[in-house]
Design a protein around this motif. Structure first.
Motif, PDB file in Angstrom:
ATOM      1  N   TYR A   1       6.109   2.916   1.806  1.00  0.00           N
ATOM      2  CA  TYR A   1       5.013   1.990   1.531  1.00  0.00           C
ATOM      3  C   TYR A   1       4.814   1.064   2.732  1.00  0.00           C
ATOM      4  O   TYR A   1       5.731   0.859   3.543  1.00  0.00           O
ATOM      5  CB  TYR A   1       5.305   1.157   0.277  1.00  0.00           C
ATOM      6  CG  TYR A   1       5.416   1.991  -0.985  1.00  0.00           C
ATOM      7  CD1 TYR A   1       4.318   2.175  -1.816  1.00  0.00           C
ATOM      8  CD2 TYR A   1       6.622   2.611  -1.318  1.00  0.00           C
ATOM      9  CE1 TYR A   1       4.423   2.952  -2.965  1.00  0.00           C
ATOM     10  CE2 TYR A   1       6.732   3.389  -2.461  1.00  0.00           C
ATOM     11  CZ  TYR A   1       5.622   3.560  -3.283  1.00  0.00           C
ATOM     12  OH  TYR A   1       5.722   4.324  -4.412  1.00  0.00           O
ATOM     13  N   VAL A   2       3.619   0.540   2.844  1.00  0.00           N
ATOM     14  CA  VAL A   2       3.327  -0.476   3.851  1.00  0.00           C
ATOM     15  C   VAL A   2       3.181  -1.822   3.154  1.00  0.00           C
ATOM     16  O   VAL A   2       2.377  -1.971   2.231  1.00  0.00           O
ATOM     17  CB  VAL A   2       2.036  -0.140   4.626  1.00  0.00           C
ATOM     18  CG1 VAL A   2       1.671  -1.275   5.576  1.00  0.00           C
ATOM     19  CG2 VAL A   2       2.219   1.148   5.416  1.00  0.00           C
ATOM     20  N   VAL A   3       3.995  -2.794   3.584  1.00  0.00           N
ATOM     21  CA  VAL A   3       3.948  -4.140   3.024  1.00  0.00           C
ATOM     22  C   VAL A   3       3.178  -5.027   4.003  1.00  0.00           C
ATOM     23  O   VAL A   3       3.571  -5.176   5.162  1.00  0.00           O
ATOM     24  CB  VAL A   3       5.359  -4.697   2.787  1.00  0.00           C
ATOM     25  CG1 VAL A   3       5.284  -6.114   2.226  1.00  0.00           C
ATOM     26  CG2 VAL A   3       6.139  -3.781   1.844  1.00  0.00           C
TER      27      VAL A   3
ATOM     28  N   TYR B   1       0.844  -1.194   0.000  1.00  0.00           N
ATOM     29  CA  TYR B   1       0.000   0.000   0.000  1.00  0.00           C
ATOM     30  C   TYR B   1       0.881   1.246   0.000  1.00  0.00           C
ATOM     31  O   TYR B   1       1.949   1.262   0.623  1.00  0.00           O
ATOM     32  CB  TYR B   1      -0.899   0.031   1.242  1.00  0.00           C
ATOM     33  CG  TYR B   1      -1.822  -1.153   1.363  1.00  0.00           C
ATOM     34  CD1 TYR B   1      -3.077  -1.144   0.764  1.00  0.00           C
ATOM     35  CD2 TYR B   1      -1.429  -2.280   2.088  1.00  0.00           C
ATOM     36  CE1 TYR B   1      -3.922  -2.239   0.891  1.00  0.00           C
ATOM     37  CE2 TYR B   1      -2.264  -3.368   2.211  1.00  0.00           C
ATOM     38  CZ  TYR B   1      -3.516  -3.345   1.605  1.00  0.00           C
ATOM     39  OH  TYR B   1      -4.352  -4.427   1.727  1.00  0.00           O
ATOM     40  N   ASP B   2       0.418   2.304  -0.688  1.00  0.00           N
ATOM     41  CA  ASP B   2       1.165   3.557  -0.655  1.00  0.00           C
ATOM     42  C   ASP B   2       0.806   4.345   0.600  1.00  0.00           C
ATOM     43  O   ASP B   2       0.039   3.885   1.459  1.00  0.00           O
ATOM     44  CB  ASP B   2       0.933   4.383  -1.927  1.00  0.00           C
ATOM     45  CG  ASP B   2      -0.500   4.888  -2.082  1.00  0.00           C
ATOM     46  OD1 ASP B   2      -1.282   4.821  -1.112  1.00  0.00           O
ATOM     47  OD2 ASP B   2      -0.839   5.359  -3.181  1.00  0.00           O
ATOM     48  N   ALA B   3       1.368   5.566   0.727  1.00  0.00           N
ATOM     49  CA  ALA B   3       1.190   6.354   1.946  1.00  0.00           C
ATOM     50  C   ALA B   3      -0.252   6.807   2.151  1.00  0.00           C
ATOM     51  O   ALA B   3      -0.628   7.205   3.259  1.00  0.00           O
ATOM     52  CB  ALA B   3       2.111   7.572   1.926  1.00  0.00           C
ATOM     53  N   LEU B   4      -1.076   6.752   1.100  1.00  0.00           N
ATOM     54  CA  LEU B   4      -2.490   7.106   1.228  1.00  0.00           C
ATOM     55  C   LEU B   4      -3.369   5.887   1.451  1.00  0.00           C
ATOM     56  O   LEU B   4      -4.595   5.987   1.459  1.00  0.00           O
ATOM     57  CB  LEU B   4      -2.952   7.864  -0.026  1.00  0.00           C
ATOM     58  CG  LEU B   4      -2.273   9.220  -0.268  1.00  0.00           C
ATOM     59  CD1 LEU B   4      -2.778   9.848  -1.555  1.00  0.00           C
ATOM     60  CD2 LEU B   4      -2.492  10.146   0.911  1.00  0.00           C
ATOM     61  N   GLY B   5      -2.748   4.718   1.628  1.00  0.00           N
ATOM     62  CA  GLY B   5      -3.501   3.502   1.896  1.00  0.00           C
ATOM     63  C   GLY B   5      -4.041   2.812   0.656  1.00  0.00           C
ATOM     64  O   GLY B   5      -4.857   1.886   0.754  1.00  0.00           O
TER      65      GLY B   5
END
Length: 495
Positions: free
Chosen positions: A474-476, A444-448
């Motif tokens: 990013y969130v993995v 996911y990017d910084a905006l979810g």
């Protein structure tokens, strides 16, 4: 108290009632207890005489509370309260030879101190400050980076220094000056950026909750000429997504800044050719500031004031000369363009070393000469030192809808050790290893927003191609066979 000068101005749209920490600037004079100047930014700008009895020459901060009332200020050696008296325990900052020999003038590092409200404790404030020795001053670098904590709840609101001279960094390539902070993307915490001396490196600290932690070290851009940074200036954009540095030897550097990860990216170097041969002005400061709408960057180079369009496809080519020093003297002293700083009234002010005037950019949101530079447009009545009070952008907003709060809490996730993601930062690919078999990986990017999804056939290690992802945080999210879902942040960084 008599007001010497009133200049009407429009209220800066971001000057909300709860973020007026930069409402008062103490400038000018102060030597030997003589009167000096306080600039107060309300609906109008008030320029007032004060007897602060604290000399300031290069190092300076002026701190107001959230409602805009002056609460303390410092010259890097002492901290005074709003009654212009020494605050309890407010003496002996930056202990050493330099402080001892400069008590009659103030500490000697331009942009070597900055202050912020504590992230979670109301009416407490951090001051960060650099210290040098005689040897390091001659060599052109700084020895120590400290923090000091001020508690304004004490002494009936006059405050006390709770702790002081706490070492954050020591003898580790510290650039003199250009000490800057910016709000974390969560709108609560702060990043501190400490450039390295004679290097292209940066020390990055995170101020979160009750903790100041060394977050990471990063190298990006060209190597700097040692010792010249202290006569330059660093600043962030109002939104916190651009980081700028300028000094007459190393010229102009522009970076993108990720307020979630604390990483710089997309380095751009722009030569300012006229500065290279002006060694005769080498003790005069130069500066950089950004317009309130974050479109226009202003660079002061003694004789010239330049404007760059940060929204242009070719920023270097957008360079426009919006003012040229008109050779007017104040007595026998030239009124060059020196440090410049964005103010709460939406204007940008440029100090001039050792004279009693400031230049004013009245309409900095407008391109070209429409920005309306007025040389010596503000009389502050008392000669200034080599400084403006170092002010961050206190009103930088939270990144709405970002993953920042999630990212700052990742360290508390239980059983995080079951998944290892590396390298981090990464450029082209990341490897994901787990103690249980991996069934799915989602990024996911910084905006979810979901930007990558990979279904995995029960593997213990997966290599994920990230070449199509832009620089950023990013969130993995890793789904394991036992139904657990673990997350980790990853920074994508390519020069």
């Amino acid at each position: 108290m008599k007001y010497f000068f009133i200049l009407f101005s429009f209220v800066y749209s971001l000057n909300c009632f709860s973020q007026q920490y930069d409402n008062n600037w103490l400038v000018g004079g102060g030597f030997g207890g003589t009167k000096s100047t306080k600039m107060t930014f309300n609906n109008i700008i008030l320029v007032d005489s004060v007897n602060r009895n604290l000399p300031m020459n290069r190092t300076a901060i002026s701190m107001s509370d959230s409602l805009g009332n002056l609460i303390f200020y410092s010259n890097g050696i002492k901290i005074h309260n709003a009654q212009h008296q020494l605050m309890q325990n407010g003496d002996s900052l930056n202990l050493g030879q330099i402080a001892n020999s400069n008590r009659a003038a103030g500490y000697t590092i331009n942009e070597g101190m900055i202050s912020i409200p504590h992230p979670i404790h109301t009416n407490k404030y951090y001051a960060f400050h650099q210290a040098i020795s005689n040897a390091s001053a001659l060599a052109g670098f700084t020895d120590k980076l400290y923090y000091t904590l001020v508690d304004m709840n004490a002494n009936g609101g006059l405050g006390k220094v709770e702790v002081k001279n706490q070492i954050m960094l020591e003898n580790d390539s510290i650039c003199g000056g250009q000490l800057e902070v910016v709000k974390h993307g969560n709108g609560r915490d702060w990043w501190l950026i400490q450039p390295m001396s004679g290097s292209n490196g940066y020390h990055v600290f995170l101020i979160a909750g009750n903790t100041i932690s060394y977050h990471h070290k990063q190298y990006l851009g060209t190597t700097k000429t040692l010792g010249n940074e202290v006569l330059g200036q660093a600043t962030f954009s109002h939104q916190g997504d651009k980081y700028i540095r300028y000094d007459y030897k190393n010229d102009l550097d522009i970076y993108d800044f990720d307020r979630c990860s604390g990483y710089l990216s997309n380095y751009l170097h722009i030569p300012i050719i006229d500065s290279i041969d002006n060694a005769a002005f080498s003790n005069v400061s130069t500066g950089a500031a950004i317009s309130p709408n974050d479109r226009y960057l202003y660079v002061s180079s003694w004789i010239y004031l330049y404007q760059f369009d940060l929204w242009a496809s070719n920023i270097a080519a957008s360079k426009d000369t919006v003012a040229v020093y008109d050779n007017v003297l104040s007595g026998t002293k030239p009124t060059f363009f020196g440090y410049i700083q964005s103010a709460p009234d939406g204007k940008i002010y440029s100090h001039s070393d050792n004279v009693s005037y400031m230049h004013v950019i009245n309409n900095p949101n407008i391109g070209g000469i429409g920005c309306n530079v007025v040389q010596r447009g503000l009389d502050v009545f008392f000669e200034q030192g080599h400084f403006l009070p170092n002010m961050p952008h206190y009103r930088t907003p939270k990144l709405s809808g970002s993953a920042c709060d999630t990212l700052t809490s990742i360290a508390t996730i239980e059983n995080k050790e079951d998944v290892l993601i590396y390298p981090n930062p990464a450029s082209t690919s990341i490897s994901i290893a787990a103690s249980s078999t991996i069934e799915q990986v989602v990024v996911y990017d910084a905006l979810g927003r979901e930007v990558l999804c990979s279904l995995v056939g029960k593997e213990l290690e997966v290599v994920l191609d990230i070449k199509e992802l832009s620089n950023g945080t990013y969130v993995v999210s890793v789904g394991l066979e036992n139904g657990r879902l673990l997350t980790e942040k990853v920074v994508v960084l390519r020069e």
